[in-house]
Write a protein that holds these residues in place. Structure first.
Motif, PDB file in Angstrom:
ATOM      1  N   TYR A  45       0.834  -1.206   0.000  1.00  0.00           N
ATOM      2  CA  TYR A  45       0.000   0.000   0.000  1.00  0.00           C
ATOM      3  C   TYR A  45       0.869   1.257   0.000  1.00  0.00           C
ATOM      4  O   TYR A  45       0.580   2.234  -0.702  1.00  0.00           O
ATOM      5  N   ARG A  47       3.665   1.702  -1.338  1.00  0.00           N
ATOM      6  CA  ARG A  47       4.245   1.919  -2.662  1.00  0.00           C
ATOM      7  C   ARG A  47       3.240   2.487  -3.660  1.00  0.00           C
ATOM      8  O   ARG A  47       3.623   2.865  -4.771  1.00  0.00           O
ATOM      9  N   THR A  48       1.961   2.538  -3.296  1.00  0.00           N
ATOM     10  CA  THR A  48       0.956   3.117  -4.194  1.00  0.00           C
ATOM     11  C   THR A  48       0.638   4.567  -3.857  1.00  0.00           C
ATOM     12  O   THR A  48      -0.133   5.212  -4.578  1.00  0.00           O
ATOM     13  N   GLY A  52       0.987   4.863  -9.390  1.00  0.00           N
ATOM     14  CA  GLY A  52       1.550   3.607  -9.864  1.00  0.00           C
ATOM     15  C   GLY A  52       1.043   2.423  -9.053  1.00  0.00           C
ATOM     16  O   GLY A  52       0.142   2.544  -8.212  1.00  0.00           O
ATOM     17  N   TRP A  53       1.644   1.293  -9.321  1.00  0.00           N
ATOM     18  CA  TRP A  53       1.233   0.050  -8.662  1.00  0.00           C
ATOM     19  C   TRP A  53       2.474  -0.799  -8.399  1.00  0.00           C
ATOM     20  O   TRP A  53       3.365  -0.863  -9.245  1.00  0.00           O
ATOM     21  N   PRO A  54       2.580  -1.418  -7.234  1.00  0.00           N
ATOM     22  CA  PRO A  54       3.791  -2.196  -6.924  1.00  0.00           C
ATOM     23  C   PRO A  54       3.948  -3.391  -7.856  1.00  0.00           C
ATOM     24  O   PRO A  54       2.966  -4.017  -8.260  1.00  0.00           O
TER      25      PRO A  54
END
Length: 216
Positions: A45, A47-48, A52-54
């Motif tokens: 979470y 990293r979002t 973007g998306w992990p």
């Protein structure tokens, strides 16, 4: 459930009820624990937060059927989704084998004691509260087991966090005394309606002796 009180409560219920309880608690010791999966989710979470998306995927319910080398640096996994009944392949650089362990029967190890062992309705060895095999009274010696008593002591049997406590119980039983002092209580929960909650007496704070007497 990894407390002395819970282990004792498991031993107090009927064999059929104990089997149902243990069967229903498989996720507590045969999968990723709640704290770890929560930490993984929090990191993904985080990293979002900036868009973007992990670049990571969590895929439950997937069984690895086979794995093999692909060229010299890749590994190809043959996957099967157990609920969707579908199959796929995945090529990766590395595989971490977090497979745990498989509980093995004790028949070969205890073959010499087989005629003397007392068994339950499922033909499993009976083990008492001191982790001692219940044997024929004609046997003068004793045999203790660890990590072989899930069916009598619950899912905490293979837990390494309780290994020292189990060892202390066995040693105390062997010596007939209290070689290792065990706590009177470790959990705030009382298991069962008829079980009385034993409350240890409060500890008395030791009197402090001043290093310097500044009285005038």
């Amino acid at each position: 459930i990894y407390t002395l009180e819970f282990v004792g409560s498991v031993r107090c219920v009927k064999e059929t009820a104990r089997d149902r309880l243990i069967d229903g608690q498989w996720q507590l010791h045969k999968g990723i624990d709640a704290a770890t999966i929560a930490a993984v989710h929090d990191e993904l979470y985080r990293r979002t937060l900036h868009g973007g998306w992990p670049d990571a995927v969590l895929t439950p319910g997937v069984h690895v059927r086979t794995a093999g080398r692909l060229a010299t640096t890749k590994v190809e996994l043959h996957l099967e989704h157990t609920l969707q009944d579908s199959r796929s392949r995945l090529t990766t650089d590395a595989v971490v084998l977090a497979t745990g362990y498989r509980e093995r029967p004790l028949d070969r190890i205890l073959a010499g004691l087989d005629p003397y062992m007392r068994r339950d309705n499922q033909e499993r060895p009976r083990i008492d509260e001191d982790y001692r095999l219940v044997l024929d009274p004609a046997v003068t010696g004793t045999a203790y087991v660890q990590n072989a008593e899930t069916h009598t002591h619950g899912v905490g049997a293979p837990d390494l966090g309780l290994a020292a406590w189990r060892s202390a119980i066995i040693l105390n039983a062997l010596t007939g005394g209290e070689a290792y002092a065990l706590p009177a209580r470790t959990a705030f929960t009382t298991f069962g309606l008829t079980q009385r909650a034993h409350v240890p007496p409060p500890r008395q704070a030791p009197a402090l002796t001043p290093l310097v007497d500044d009285r005038r």
